[in-house]
Design an enzyme around this catalytic site. Sequence first.
Site, PDB file in Angstrom:
ATOM      1  N   LYS A  77       0.786  -1.225   0.000  1.00 19.02           N
ATOM      2  CA  LYS A  77       0.000   0.000   0.000  1.00 19.02           C
ATOM      3  C   LYS A  77       0.827   1.288   0.000  1.00 19.02           C
ATOM      4  CE  LYS A  77      -4.538  -1.033   0.285  1.00 19.02           C
ATOM      5  NZ  LYS A  77      -5.644  -0.348  -0.405  1.00 19.02           N
ATOM      6  N   ASP A 120      -8.126   0.153   6.534  1.00 19.66           N
ATOM      7  CA  ASP A 120      -8.265  -1.079   7.300  1.00 19.66           C
ATOM      8  C   ASP A 120      -6.924  -1.488   7.896  1.00 19.66           C
ATOM      9  OD1 ASP A 120     -11.069  -1.882   7.008  1.00 19.66           O
ATOM     10  OD2 ASP A 120     -10.610  -1.981   4.874  1.00 19.66           O
TER      11      ASP A 120
END
Length: 398
Positions: A77, A120
């Site tokens: 990410k 998340d």
Amino acid sequence: MSTFSLRMQIADNAHFTPHGAALFSREQAEQARSFHQRMPGYRPTPLHSLTAFAAELGVGKVLVKDESQRFGLNAFKILGGAYAIARCVCEKYHFSLADFSFEQGRAALPESITFATTTDGNHGRGVAWAAKALGQRAVVYMPKGASAERVAHITGLGAECIVTDMNYDDTVRLTMQTAQEKGWEVVQDTAWPGYEKIPAWIMQGYATLAVEAVEQVAENDWPTPTHVFLQAGVGAMAAGVLDYLVNCYGADKLHAVIVEPDRADCLFRSAQQGEIVAVGGAMDTMMVGLACGEPNPLGWPRLRDCSRQFISCEDRITALGMRVLGNPLGQDARIVSGESGAVGMGVLAAILHSPDREALLAQLGLDASSCVLVVSSEGDTDRQHYREVVWEGRPLMD
């Protein structure tokens, strides 16, 4: 070998109309990769050929991109968050992206910036890392049920982390509202009307892993991938990676399959309807990085047009993938893959053990000539839960 059935639905995409996209061109992806190469600690993550598993399944090759080794953050990410923050700073303060570094920005920024996001876990960790590298503040919101370990990963980088009592999509809305009131810069990997530039940069950043994979296939003289299995939450990573692969290999030659948890399968449902469909409720899946109910409207058209099939599957499939990657056959590499990282491999492993194996292989167009690319997008980002799955066998296999 034992035989058992795990629940998954495979939907053919009736809206498959492949074409390229200027916003997610090879040039844009390679520009992002060039920026990442200047970041301290950059190196391509491994692309492993699981020869023994491929032979057992009956396909030519299975290639797994291991993102657990990305910048020491255990997930891909950071590629999107860091690149988007760099683009944001360069645009706002008229720096040149071609030679920009976080060290330069830290010394030259004339004012403080607060970056805000919803996560998340992995995206927020990347945003926190980039904000710290710039000497700036990050505020990260997480949906209900966030694990203490994932919170600690973020606060350990100096960011403020707030866990809400809402699901992911409602937390995104809270983040946006709060940031507007406080003048913060939102760095979010999903888009909405009026907020598209930063999500596009994030998706372009994710494509670095695809640039690397294409190079690694060529360097090893492996066959061109015929199939790619990409997991999706809002679909930002899947679309960014798929677009680069399509631009390299051709959408008519690449069989792309998008995989989601059945409790948060907004893209699977959207593909059936041919338009964006949202999923509400708790979305209580162990694949927490994929627990998103609203597709990214920038990514959705690319997935609709360039994916052959969509799969909605139960949590036990990703649990199987985690165990198979962590306990490989023969001389295959061992890969530590987390709950949101292993689902593509889990689908292949579930097919291997299925009593309907031959029919499933045929349905997905897999045979001895197939070269399958899978992305293990994270490592054991929640180590306690990883051990519960891999050591203790949760969720139980009937």
